[in-house]
Design a protein around this motif. Sequence first.
Motif, PDB file in Angstrom:
ATOM      1  N   SER A 219       0.775  -1.269  -0.139  1.00 23.63           N
ATOM      2  CA  SER A 219      -0.028  -0.093   0.129  1.00 23.63           C
ATOM      3  C   SER A 219       0.841   1.255  -0.016  1.00 23.63           C
ATOM      4  O   SER A 219       0.553   2.086  -0.938  1.00 23.63           O
ATOM      5  CB  SER A 219      -1.052  -0.121   1.239  1.00 23.63           C
ATOM      6  N   ALA A 220       1.745   1.220   0.841  1.00 21.12           N
ATOM      7  CA  ALA A 220       2.844   2.439   0.864  1.00 21.12           C
ATOM      8  C   ALA A 220       3.529   2.803  -0.428  1.00 21.12           C
ATOM      9  O   ALA A 220       3.713   3.942  -0.918  1.00 21.12           O
ATOM     10  CB  ALA A 220       3.969   2.341   1.908  1.00 21.12           C
ATOM     11  N   TYR A 221       4.105   1.630  -1.198  1.00 21.72           N
ATOM     12  CA  TYR A 221       4.476   1.647  -2.330  1.00 21.72           C
ATOM     13  C   TYR A 221       3.584   2.114  -3.510  1.00 21.72           C
ATOM     14  O   TYR A 221       4.007   3.194  -4.419  1.00 21.72           O
ATOM     15  CB  TYR A 221       5.179   0.333  -2.946  1.00 21.72           C
ATOM     16  N   VAL A 222       2.538   1.659  -3.446  1.00 28.95           N
ATOM     17  CA  VAL A 222       1.276   2.052  -4.548  1.00 28.95           C
ATOM     18  C   VAL A 222       1.160   3.585  -4.411  1.00 28.95           C
ATOM     19  O   VAL A 222       1.056   4.400  -5.194  1.00 28.95           O
ATOM     20  CB  VAL A 222      -0.097   1.382  -4.532  1.00 28.95           C
ATOM     21  N   GLU A 223       0.823   4.071  -3.161  1.00 26.23           N
ATOM     22  CA  GLU A 223       0.738   5.438  -2.870  1.00 26.23           C
ATOM     23  C   GLU A 223       2.026   6.175  -3.381  1.00 26.23           C
ATOM     24  O   GLU A 223       1.478   7.288  -4.047  1.00 26.23           O
ATOM     25  CB  GLU A 223       0.356   5.697  -1.359  1.00 26.23           C
ATOM     26  N   PHE A 224       2.916   5.952  -2.942  1.00 21.73           N
ATOM     27  CA  PHE A 224       4.120   6.474  -3.288  1.00 21.73           C
ATOM     28  C   PHE A 224       4.285   6.669  -5.064  1.00 21.73           C
ATOM     29  O   PHE A 224       4.584   7.510  -5.608  1.00 21.73           O
ATOM     30  CB  PHE A 224       5.466   5.993  -2.853  1.00 21.73           C
ATOM     31  N   PHE A 225       4.158   5.301  -5.516  1.00 22.85           N
ATOM     32  CA  PHE A 225       4.301   5.266  -7.198  1.00 22.85           C
ATOM     33  C   PHE A 225       3.188   6.232  -7.843  1.00 22.85           C
ATOM     34  O   PHE A 225       3.381   7.042  -8.605  1.00 22.85           O
ATOM     35  CB  PHE A 225       4.205   3.816  -7.396  1.00 22.85           C
TER      36      PHE A 225
END
Length: 168
Positions: free
Chosen positions: A40-46
């Motif tokens: 979830s953190a990666y997708v938000e960042f991406f």
Amino acid sequence: MRPQVLRRAVLLITMLLVALTAGRAFWAWLGENPTHISGSAYVEFFQALDHSIELPIAITGIGSVFFVAFSAVLERRDRVVMCLLLSALALVLVANVVTVTINVPINHQIARFDPAALPVDWPTLRDRWWHAHLIRTAALLPALVLVFGAVLMRDPHRQVSRDPNSLR
């Protein structure tokens, strides 16, 4: 514009575009490994990042192909420099093909994800993106070294071969 000035200017732009493209890949390799971040953190960042960098990366990536090829044509009388640039061109092409055929389609999928409800196959998709990114990074870094090598080997005062079959 004098031919010597044109060759230098095109080689400078070539170096800049390849350096920007390789540099971005390098920094993503260092700090954006999605296997070290929660999904979830990666997708938000991406999703926050991709929208702002997609066009500049496309410009530097496509521009790298064009300018490395153009530089190689302009340096065709200096076989060593031309061969370095053609080798760099092959690597830049590999990076662009990997980006367009693997990374960009996955990027478009991730852009539509809900970070709170990732698809079940998210780890497979993430790993496929990361492996493709490693391939393009492994192509871009030596491409940059080859372009730098071409710049360093280029000597406007050196007698260059006029024989296209000579490798001096």
